[in-house]
Design a protein around this motif. Structure first.
Motif, short mmCIF file in Angstrom:
data_model
loop_
_atom_site.label_atom_id
_atom_site.label_comp_id
_atom_site.label_asym_id
_atom_site.label_seq_id
_atom_site.Cartn_x
_atom_site.Cartn_y
_atom_site.Cartn_z
N ARG A 60 0.89 -1.13 -0.01
CA ARG A 60 0.13 -0.04 0.18
C ARG A 60 0.83 1.39 0.04
O ARG A 60 0.57 2.35 0.58
N ARG A 61 1.95 1.08 -0.49
CA ARG A 61 3.00 2.19 -0.96
C ARG A 61 3.87 2.21 -1.94
O ARG A 61 4.11 0.96 -2.36
N SER A 62 4.12 3.19 -2.85
CA SER A 62 4.89 2.89 -3.87
C SER A 62 6.11 3.78 -4.01
O SER A 62 6.90 3.53 -4.51
N ASN A 63 6.12 4.78 -3.17
CA ASN A 63 7.28 5.78 -2.80
C ASN A 63 7.42 6.45 -4.13
O ASN A 63 8.55 6.74 -4.38
N MET A 64 6.50 6.66 -4.82
CA MET A 64 6.45 7.34 -6.12
C MET A 64 5.58 8.51 -6.13
O MET A 64 4.60 8.61 -5.48
N ILE A 65 6.22 9.66 -6.75
CA ILE A 65 5.58 11.01 -6.96
C ILE A 65 5.53 11.33 -8.31
O ILE A 65 6.62 11.17 -9.16
N GLY A 66 4.39 12.00 -8.72
CA GLY A 66 4.36 12.74 -10.16
C GLY A 66 4.87 14.10 -9.93
O GLY A 66 4.71 14.76 -9.05
N VAL A 67 5.68 14.55 -10.98
CA VAL A 67 6.28 15.95 -11.02
C VAL A 67 5.89 16.29 -12.48
O VAL A 67 6.45 15.93 -13.53
N ILE A 68 5.08 17.53 -12.54
CA ILE A 68 4.84 18.12 -13.82
C ILE A 68 5.32 19.53 -13.85
O ILE A 68 5.27 20.28 -13.35
N VAL A 69 6.18 19.67 -14.81
CA VAL A 69 7.17 20.79 -15.23
C VAL A 69 6.64 21.49 -16.58
O VAL A 69 6.27 20.89 -17.55
N PRO A 70 6.72 22.94 -16.39
CA PRO A 70 6.30 23.52 -17.92
C PRO A 70 7.38 23.28 -19.00
O PRO A 70 6.77 22.80 -19.90
N ASP A 71 8.57 23.61 -18.61
CA ASP A 71 9.36 23.57 -19.84
C ASP A 71 10.85 23.41 -19.28
O ASP A 71 11.49 24.25 -18.58
N LEU A 72 11.56 22.27 -19.65
CA LEU A 72 12.85 22.15 -19.01
C LEU A 72 13.91 22.75 -19.85
O LEU A 72 15.15 22.94 -19.63
N ARG A 73 13.74 23.41 -20.95
CA ARG A 73 14.78 24.42 -21.70
C ARG A 73 14.86 25.55 -20.72
O ARG A 73 16.03 26.28 -20.75
N ILE A 74 13.92 25.84 -19.79
CA ILE A 74 14.25 26.95 -18.89
C ILE A 74 15.14 26.57 -17.70
O ILE A 74 14.54 25.70 -16.98
N SER A 75 16.19 27.13 -17.05
CA SER A 75 16.91 26.76 -16.44
C SER A 75 16.44 26.67 -14.60
O SER A 75 16.63 26.06 -14.09
N PHE A 76 15.75 27.61 -14.71
CA PHE A 76 14.79 27.70 -13.49
C PHE A 76 14.18 26.47 -13.25
O PHE A 76 14.01 26.02 -11.84
N PHE A 77 13.36 25.79 -14.04
CA PHE A 77 12.50 24.73 -13.83
C PHE A 77 13.73 23.49 -13.87
O PHE A 77 13.26 22.66 -12.95
N SER A 78 14.75 23.44 -14.36
CA SER A 78 15.65 22.51 -14.19
C SER A 78 16.16 22.54 -12.83
O SER A 78 16.28 21.37 -12.21
N GLU A 79 16.52 23.65 -12.39
CA GLU A 79 17.07 23.79 -10.84
C GLU A 79 15.77 23.16 -9.70
O GLU A 79 16.10 22.67 -8.72
#
Length: 353
Positions: A60-79
């Motif tokens: 009853r645990r997966s230890n997985m989370i989803g992360v949704i990012v707008p655009d990885l070309r932007i270094s802000f989102f990469s960080e």
């Protein structure tokens, strides 16, 4: 379809039960050390990998989370993503990273995909427009914890990790005015995205405080892409609507606008001051000084995961919606390395044209 090695296949080869194989792989004390060693050797030889989906159903645990990012070309989102990943790893969680590319239809597909997996929570940076509110409310009702970072959806009451965008925009606009500029263009989306709306308000407030008249023609809307910033800035310059500073809502827009300015034989910052949010690496390719708001993305990512983690651990208990504000700083970046090949808008953003 590849043929997956199962516990049953290993059990048949060793004349043992699948339950014994499972215990041996989990180092159960009621299985001899010799048997555990033989089972592990054969499992490795056959290329066995545990079924994480089945294990998550049992535990009853997966230890997985989803992360949704707008655009990885932007270094802000990469960080931001790096901060999330490192903090998740400390807690034994695995992030599943998806990109919505600022499009609501892709965001919906990402959310539905994650909802079909046993993720324990979702970190979301919402796409502009907020058209997926119905799905977000449904996922929340199903008990999937969601935390927003950097942006939030005003009609969706969940915890979030943000900066004070209005304050940051006020401060950077004040700095531009204090540098002697009064014809300041605000370039980017003004509606449909929380951060853009707040930044536009901060820009307007700074103008009011400094008694600088607001000019509607200098509040120019465009999408979050390089070519949109380029074309919009180019049209403004060709029309004679030439500002002495431009405050861009995001990094890709700022790069496009800066490139249009330079290609028009105008100088940055002598003729037009360039400013943006996120302290994005791409702006340095222009080879000019610029003002930027450092949003501390790495800290934002770590804080966002910690907030989601606490929500996951308190699942089933009454929760209080929290909003954590990350401190920002104003920076003047000096000249970067200019490379004519890097300044080719068609090479950098070809897929968007």
């Amino acid at each position: 379809m590849r043929k997956k090695v199962t516990l049953k296949m290993i059990a048949e080869k060793m004349d043992l039960t699948p339950a014994t194989i499972s215990k041996a792989l989990r180092d159960s004390n009621d299985i001899s050390e010799e048997t555990r060693k033989r089972v592990k050797q054969l499992a490795t030889q056959l290329g066995y990998r545990p079924n994480l989906m089945a294990r998550s159903l049992i535990q009853r645990r997966s230890n997985m989370i989803g992360v949704i990012v707008p655009d990885l070309r932007i270094s802000f989102f990469s960080e931001v993503t790096r901060g999330i990943y490192e903090q998740a790893d400390l807690k034994g969680f695995v992030p599943i990273l998806l990109v919505h590319d600022e499009l609501c239809e892709i965001e919906r597909r990402n959310l539905e995909f994650l909802a079909g997996l046993p993720v324990e929570g979702i970190l979301l940076n919402p796409a502009p427009g907020g058209s997926n509110l119905d799905l977000l409310l449904q996922l929340k009702a199903e008990g999937i914890p969601i935390v927003c970072y950097d942006r939030h959806t005003r009609k969706f009451d969940v915890s979030s990790v943000l900066i004070d965008d209005e304050k940051a925009a006020f401060n950077i606009t004040m700095e531009i005015i204090n540098n002697g500029r009064r014809n300041i263009m605000c370039l980017g989306i003004k509606e449909g995205m929380s951060v853009a709306e707040d930044r536009f308000r901060g820009y307007r407030r700074a103008l009011d405080v400094q008694n600088v008249p607001f000019r509607a023609e200098l509040a120019v809307s465009c999408d979050h892409y390089i070519q949109e910033g380029y074309k919009t800035m180019q049209l403004a310059l060709e029309s004679g609507n030439i500002p002495d500073a431009v405050l861009c809502i995001g990094g890709l827009v700022a790069f496009g606008a800066g490139l249009a300015i330079l290609n028009s034989k105008l100088r940055i910052p002598e003729d037009i001051v360039l400013a943006e949010f996120g302290d994005n690496d791409i702006i340095s390719r222009l080879g000019v000084p610029f003002f930027t708001v450092n949003q501390n993305p790495y800290q934002m990512g770590r804080t966002a995961f910690d907030l989601l983690y606490s929500t996951i651990e308190n699942k089933g208990r009454p929760t209080v919606t929290k909003q954590i504000i990350i401190e920002t700083s104003l920076i003047k970046r000096e000249i970067g390395i200019k490379n004519s090949e890097q300044l080719n808008i068609f090479a950098i953003d070809r897929k968007r044209l």
